[in-house]
Design an enzyme around this catalytic site. Structure first.
Site, mmCIF file in Angstrom:
data_model
loop_
_atom_site.group_PDB
_atom_site.id
_atom_site.type_symbol
_atom_site.label_atom_id
_atom_site.label_comp_id
_atom_site.label_asym_id
_atom_site.label_seq_id
_atom_site.Cartn_x
_atom_site.Cartn_y
_atom_site.Cartn_z
ATOM 1 N N CYS A 51 -2.375 7.252 9.340
ATOM 2 C CA CYS A 51 -1.037 6.612 9.187
ATOM 3 C C CYS A 51 0.049 7.339 9.976
ATOM 4 O O CYS A 51 0.152 7.455 11.289
ATOM 5 C CB CYS A 51 -0.902 6.195 8.041
ATOM 6 S SG CYS A 51 0.152 4.878 7.675
ATOM 7 N N HIS A 111 -5.692 5.065 4.047
ATOM 8 C CA HIS A 111 -5.218 6.092 3.006
ATOM 9 C C HIS A 111 -6.198 6.031 1.850
ATOM 10 O O HIS A 111 -7.107 5.199 2.130
ATOM 11 C CB HIS A 111 -4.081 5.819 2.548
ATOM 12 C CG HIS A 111 -2.640 6.157 3.262
ATOM 13 N ND1 HIS A 111 -2.236 7.424 3.407
ATOM 14 C CD2 HIS A 111 -1.536 5.242 3.910
ATOM 15 C CE1 HIS A 111 -0.942 7.384 4.238
ATOM 16 N NE2 HIS A 111 -0.867 6.113 4.411
HETATM 17 N N1 GLN Z 1 6.477 5.362 8.175
HETATM 18 C C1 GLN Z 1 5.235 4.781 8.936
HETATM 19 C C2 GLN Z 1 5.141 3.278 8.613
HETATM 20 O O1 GLN Z 1 5.418 2.623 7.742
HETATM 21 C C3 GLN Z 1 3.865 5.480 8.351
HETATM 22 C C4 GLN Z 1 3.901 5.178 6.726
HETATM 23 C C5 GLN Z 1 2.500 5.829 6.245
HETATM 24 O O2 GLN Z 1 2.367 7.191 6.606
HETATM 25 N N2 GLN Z 1 1.979 5.196 5.286
HETATM 26 O O3 GLN Z 1 4.261 2.548 9.561
#
Ligand code: GLN
Length: 244
Positions: free
Chosen positions: A96, A195
Site C-alpha cells: 500500500c 494488507h
Molecule cells: N495513504 C495511502 C492511501 O490512502 C496509503 C494507505 C495505506 O498504506 N493503507 O492511498
C-alpha cells in the site's frame, strides 16, 4: 542447493511508521518459513536516520499519509542505493503506502507531491473514494494462482512501461478500481495493496520471494522443501472470492 547452510537477510524499512493492519506479519511469515526450513535469517529494522545496508529482501509496509511523508524523504535520500539493489535483483515487497513510494510519486489531495524512488514505472494520485474491503486477485505465475487480502486506500496507482500488474482483480478494487489490475512487479520488485497482513494468507507468494532471494544470493536454482500448510491453505481458500 545440497546441504549448504543457507542464509538470507531481511530488512524491515521504517516499521515504526509504516506498519498498518499488522504488516509486521509479513516479516514474521518470511522469517518463520525460512527457519522452518533450516535457513538462517539475518534481520534488521531500518528506522529514520539509519543508513540502509545490503540485504536479500527489503520490506516496506503501509500507513497514513503523514507517516508516508516522513518515510518518503528517507527513502528518496537513499534512492541511488535502492536502485542499485533493484538492478542487483534484490527482492522488494511494498504494501500500500510502501508500494506507492516504489513508484515515481504519490500525489495526495491538496498537499505537496511525495517523491517516490522509481523502482517501478508507476505513479499514484489520491482518489475521491476510499477503497476498503477484501480482494481476490489472480496471478499468472503462482500456484495457486490467487492472492487474497484486505485493501484500505484512496490512492489510485497506474502502471507504465515494463512494470506489469502483480495480478488481475477478481473481487475488490486493486490499483485504481478501473483497469482491473492489482499490485505491480518489475524485476524482483513487488508491490500490492493487500494488507491484512498479506503473506500469512498467501504462503505461496512468501515462498516465491524466498526462492528468488536465495537464487539471487547463491546464483543457482533453488527448490524449497514443502511445509505443512494445511492451516494457511484453509485460510487462503476460505477467503477466495469473498467480498466481505
Ligand atoms: N495513504 C495511502 C492511501 O490512502 C496509503 C494507505 C495505506 O498504506 N493503507 O492511498
Amino acid at each position: 542447493m545440497g546441504e549448504k547452510n543457507l542464509k538470507i537477510s531481511i530488512a524491515h524499512l521504517y516499521p515504526k511508521l509504516l506498519n498498518l493492519y499488522g504488516d509486521i506479519g509479513n516479516i514474521i511469515t518470511l522469517k518463520k518459513r525460512c527457519e522452518w526450513r533450516g535457513i538462517d535469517v539475518e534481520f534488521e529494522d531500518i528506522n529514520i536516520g539509519d543508513k540502509i545496508q545490503k540485504h536479500d529482501i527489503y520490506f516496506v509496509g503501509g500507513g497514513q499519509d503523514k507517516q508516508q511523508e516522513e518515510v518518503a524523504d528517507e527513502l528518496y535520500r537513499q534512492k541511488d542505493f535502492l536502485t542499485e539493489e533493484r538492478d542487483r535483483n534484490a527482492v522488494f515487497l511494498g504494501i500500500c503506502g510502501g508500494y506507492q513510494l516504489f513508484g515515481h510519486y504519490y500525489q495526495p489531495h491538496d498537499k505537496d507531491r511525495l517523491n517516490g524512488i522509481s523502482l517501478m514505472d508507476a505513479y499514484t494520485v489520491a482518489g475521491n473514494t476510499r477503497f476498503i474491503g477484501n480482494v481476490t486477485a489472480k496471478t499468472d505465475f503462482l500456484n495457486p494462482e490467487t492472492l487474497v487480502g484486505f485493501e484500505n486506500h484512496s490512492g489510485l496507482t497506474y502502471l507504465q512501461g515494463d512494470t506489469k500488474p502483480l495480478a488481475v482483480v477478481e473481487v475488490g478494487n486493486g490499483n485504481n478500481g478501473k483497469d482491473g489490475t492489482e499490485g505491480a512487479r518489475f524485476k524482483n520488485v513487488f508491490g500490492t495493496y493487500l494488507h491484512g497482513s498479506f503473506l500469512p494468507k498467501n504462503p505461496h507468494f512468501a515462498d516465491y520471494m524466498i526462492k528468488l532471494a536465495l537464487e539471487k544470493r547463491y546464483n543457482e536454482p533453488v527448490v524449497l522443501p514443502s511445509l505443512d500448510d494445511k492451516l494457511e491453505t484453509m485460510t487462503h481458500s476460505s477467503l477466495v472470492g469473498k467480498p466481505y
